[in-house]
Design a protein around this motif. Structure first.
Motif, PDB file in Angstrom:
ATOM      1  N   PRO A  98       0.828  -1.221   0.000  1.00 21.69           N
ATOM      2  CA  PRO A  98       0.000   0.000   0.000  1.00 21.69           C
ATOM      3  C   PRO A  98       0.856   1.264   0.000  1.00 21.69           C
ATOM      4  N   ALA A  99       0.488   2.231  -0.826  1.00 20.61           N
ATOM      5  CA  ALA A  99       1.178   3.517  -0.879  1.00 20.61           C
ATOM      6  C   ALA A  99       0.652   4.416   0.243  1.00 20.61           C
ATOM      7  N   ARG A 100       1.571   5.107   0.918  1.00 21.78           N
ATOM      8  CA  ARG A 100       1.211   5.970   2.048  1.00 21.78           C
ATOM      9  C   ARG A 100       1.768   7.370   1.831  1.00 21.78           C
ATOM     10  N   ARG A 101       0.994   8.363   2.254  1.00 23.30           N
ATOM     11  CA  ARG A 101       1.409   9.755   2.201  1.00 23.30           C
ATOM     12  C   ARG A 101       0.821  10.491   3.406  1.00 23.30           C
ATOM     13  N   GLU A 102       1.228  11.750   3.545  1.00 24.30           N
ATOM     14  CA  GLU A 102       0.641  12.661   4.517  1.00 24.30           C
ATOM     15  C   GLU A 102       0.145  13.893   3.782  1.00 24.30           C
ATOM     16  N   VAL A 103      -1.134  14.195   3.919  1.00 19.15           N
ATOM     17  CA  VAL A 103      -1.678  15.394   3.319  1.00 19.15           C
ATOM     18  C   VAL A 103      -1.460  16.545   4.300  1.00 19.15           C
ATOM     19  N   VAL A 104      -0.787  17.581   3.811  1.00 23.07           N
ATOM     20  CA  VAL A 104      -0.370  18.706   4.659  1.00 23.07           C
ATOM     21  C   VAL A 104      -1.046  19.975   4.158  1.00 23.07           C
ATOM     22  N   VAL A 163     -11.722  16.718  14.344  1.00 25.30           N
ATOM     23  CA  VAL A 163     -11.790  15.426  13.665  1.00 25.30           C
ATOM     24  C   VAL A 163     -12.072  15.671  12.188  1.00 25.30           C
ATOM     25  N   PHE A 164     -11.155  15.258  11.345  1.00 24.81           N
ATOM     26  CA  PHE A 164     -11.301  15.411   9.902  1.00 24.81           C
ATOM     27  C   PHE A 164     -11.681  14.065   9.287  1.00 24.81           C
ATOM     28  N   GLN A 165     -12.225  14.141   8.111  1.00 24.44           N
ATOM     29  CA  GLN A 165     -12.542  12.950   7.328  1.00 24.44           C
ATOM     30  C   GLN A 165     -11.678  12.952   6.075  1.00 24.44           C
ATOM     31  N   VAL A 166     -10.862  11.922   5.941  1.00 26.93           N
ATOM     32  CA  VAL A 166      -9.938  11.802   4.821  1.00 26.93           C
ATOM     33  C   VAL A 166     -10.403  10.655   3.932  1.00 26.93           C
ATOM     34  N   GLY A 167     -10.494  10.934   2.643  1.00 27.00           N
ATOM     35  CA  GLY A 167     -10.933   9.916   1.694  1.00 27.00           C
ATOM     36  C   GLY A 167     -10.167  10.010   0.388  1.00 27.00           C
ATOM     37  N   THR A 168     -10.149   8.914  -0.352  1.00 31.26           N
ATOM     38  CA  THR A 168      -9.509   8.855  -1.669  1.00 31.26           C
ATOM     39  C   THR A 168     -10.518   8.342  -2.683  1.00 31.26           C
ATOM     40  N   SER A 169     -10.449   8.881  -3.872  1.00 33.66           N
ATOM     41  CA  SER A 169     -11.351   8.462  -4.955  1.00 33.66           C
ATOM     42  C   SER A 169     -10.525   8.194  -6.194  1.00 33.66           C
ATOM     43  N   HIS A 170     -11.039   7.295  -7.023  1.00 33.27           N
ATOM     44  CA  HIS A 170     -10.357   6.902  -8.260  1.00 33.27           C
ATOM     45  C   HIS A 170     -11.381   6.873  -9.382  1.00 33.27           C
ATOM     46  N   GLY A 171     -11.134   7.675 -10.406  1.00 34.32           N
ATOM     47  CA  GLY A 171     -12.060   7.710 -11.539  1.00 34.32           C
ATOM     48  C   GLY A 171     -13.384   8.331 -11.152  1.00 34.32           C
ATOM     49  N   GLN A 212      -8.180  12.209  13.566  1.00 37.02           N
ATOM     50  CA  GLN A 212      -8.206  13.271  14.569  1.00 37.02           C
ATOM     51  C   GLN A 212      -6.843  13.930  14.680  1.00 37.02           C
ATOM     52  N   TRP A 213      -6.874  15.256  14.658  1.00 32.90           N
ATOM     53  CA  TRP A 213      -5.648  16.043  14.831  1.00 32.90           C
ATOM     54  C   TRP A 213      -5.600  16.552  16.257  1.00 32.90           C
ATOM     55  N   ARG A 214      -4.483  16.314  16.926  1.00 35.87           N
ATOM     56  CA  ARG A 214      -4.343  16.711  18.314  1.00 35.87           C
ATOM     57  C   ARG A 214      -3.794  18.126  18.409  1.00 35.87           C
ATOM     58  N   GLY A 215      -4.555  19.003  19.003  1.00 36.71           N
ATOM     59  CA  GLY A 215      -4.130  20.379  19.182  1.00 36.71           C
ATOM     60  C   GLY A 215      -5.330  21.306  19.295  1.00 36.71           C
ATOM     61  N   THR A 216      -5.047  22.564  19.559  1.00 36.91           N
ATOM     62  CA  THR A 216      -6.088  23.579  19.711  1.00 36.91           C
ATOM     63  C   THR A 216      -5.773  24.763  18.815  1.00 36.91           C
ATOM     64  N   ALA A 265      -2.965  26.913  11.940  1.00 36.29           N
ATOM     65  CA  ALA A 265      -2.155  25.755  12.320  1.00 36.29           C
ATOM     66  C   ALA A 265      -1.959  24.877  11.097  1.00 36.29           C
ATOM     67  N   GLN A 266      -0.841  24.191  11.101  1.00 29.60           N
ATOM     68  CA  GLN A 266      -0.549  23.262  10.005  1.00 29.60           C
ATOM     69  C   GLN A 266      -1.055  21.872  10.389  1.00 29.60           C
ATOM     70  N   ILE A 267      -1.827  21.296   9.501  1.00 30.98           N
ATOM     71  CA  ILE A 267      -2.442  19.997   9.745  1.00 30.98           C
ATOM     72  C   ILE A 267      -1.745  18.949   8.886  1.00 30.98           C
ATOM     73  N   LYS A 268      -1.406  17.810   9.509  1.00 34.71           N
ATOM     74  CA  LYS A 268      -0.831  16.667   8.798  1.00 34.71           C
ATOM     75  C   LYS A 268      -1.676  15.442   9.113  1.00 34.71           C
ATOM     76  N   LEU A 269      -2.247  14.848   8.057  1.00 34.14           N
ATOM     77  CA  LEU A 269      -3.113  13.688   8.223  1.00 34.14           C
ATOM     78  C   LEU A 269      -2.612  12.555   7.337  1.00 34.14           C
ATOM     79  N   PRO A 270      -2.516  11.333   7.865  1.00 33.91           N
ATOM     80  CA  PRO A 270      -2.054  10.212   7.034  1.00 33.91           C
ATOM     81  C   PRO A 270      -3.147   9.751   6.078  1.00 33.91           C
TER      82      PRO A 270
END
Length: 367
Positions: free
Chosen positions: A183-189, A204-212, A222-226, A233-238
């Protein structure tokens, strides 16, 4: 004649000196332009308007500097917007049908005319310039649409209001295992700002991927912080794809039911899997052929098994049977043909019986 020759030589000398000066100054001018462009990019992209107010049906010129050369920009007039804080509701608050596109030139600048349109939401309004490809920065400049309704910005709710303020990117790289189908992995920043009046804690964010043409499959991250009101703030989600996935994908991030991020992601084909199947297609038939030939060699009559057993039996016979030597023939004794007599092998010449007489009396008793 001498005067004219001297004048021509003087003119040629002056021209050579001028050309040398120009050649010496050209690198300096080029360096100055390069430094100016670098400073403009370092300070961030900028946007300027030919006028800050206009009515529906009018036209304004939007220009900018400090953008990445070759980037494609989207220009929109949006309502419920404020410079530095973004547009409430995203592009749903903009006059999308009257928007324009602009391409940044080699110097990082652009200039584009666009019509003045009334957005679907009330003012305060802004001219929203966002990068589509290349450099995805966002710059909002205040603009007043004459005759358009004006209303205060929506009040903040308990969850706060987050808006994307800076470019979105994917960080990370693919390892060797991805070449074999892992599986390919990245962090969306991305950088978000809190436009509300209440702090946002551990969003709490919702991360999704779509193809075609398929819709995204979202997972909660979930991003930890206030994030305090008016802060960013800079957000990094896998984000992760399924095993063996390849092609053009779209990464989407939602918050409070609204899409904040749409980022393309191109994934290369796992050629290691293809190479494995090619080798398997060659090795398996060769192995089956070898096994089949071995079975046929053992099953057929007089095959290798029979020949090997015959050789083993002959070897045992040769080992167990003693070697019998045939005596050499002895030479026959010399004899005289005239005096030679036939003698049986079990009699010697002296002990041979005498031959009977031709007439022998027969004793039959007394007469």
């Amino acid at each position: 004649m001498r005067t004219s020759g001297t004048g021509r030589r003087a003119g040629a000398f002056a021209g050579a000196v001028l050309a040398a000066l120009l050649l010496a100054l050209l690198p300096t001018v080029a360096q100055a332009q390069a430094q100016a462009q670098a400073q403009a990019r370092a300070s961030g992209p900028t946007v300027a308007l030919s006028q800050t107010e206009g009515g529906k049906g009018g036209e304004i010129t939007v220009s900018g500097a400090g953008w990445k050369p070759g980037a494609l920009l989207m220009l929109l007039i949006c309502g419920q917007g404020e410079p530095g804080k973004g547009v409430v509701g995203g592009t749903n608050s903009c006059a999308n049908t009257e928007g324009r596109a602009a391409t940044v030139d080699a110097k990082g600048a652009f200039s584009q005319k666009m019509p003045v349109a009334e957005p679907p939401k009330p003012c305060p309004c802004v001219v929203h310039v966002a990068g589509v490809t290349g450099q995805q920065d966002v710059v909002d400049v205040a603009f007043t649409v004459a005759g358009h309704p004006t209303a205060p910005l929506p009040e903040a709710t308990g969850t706060g209001r987050l808006a994307v303020l800076a470019a979105v990117r994917l960080e990370g790289s693919s390892g060797v295992l991805v070449w074999f189908g892992a599986p390919a992995r990245r962090e969306v920043v991305f950088t978000v700002g809190n436009l509300g009046q209440t702090a946002v804690k551990d969003p709490v964010f919702q991360v999704g991927t779509s193809h075609g043409v398929f819709s995204p499959q979202y997972e909660e991250r979930q991003w930890r912080g206030t994030i305090q009101p008016g802060k960013k703030a800079q957000i990094k989600l896998p984000v992760e794809l399924s095993a063996g996935a390849h092609g053009d994908y779209e990464v989407s991030v939602k918050y409070a039911g609204k899409v904040l991020v749409d980022q393309p992601w191109g994934v290369g084909r796992p050629w290691g899997v293809t190479l494995f199947w090619l080798l398997l297609a060659v090795v398996v038939p060769a192995a089956l052929f070898r096994i089949g030939m071995a079975v046929v060699d053992r099953v057929r009559p007089g095959g290798a098994a029979g020949a090997r057993s015959g050789h083993r039996g002959l070897r045992r016979t040769l080992v167990r049977t003693p070697l019998v030597r045939t005596p050499e023939p002895r030479p026959a004794p010399e004899r005289d043909e005239a005096t030679a007599t036939t003698v049986l092998p079990w009699f010697t010449p002296d002990s041979a019986p005498s031959a009977p007489s031709e007439i022998s009396p027969t004793t039959k008793g007394h007469q």
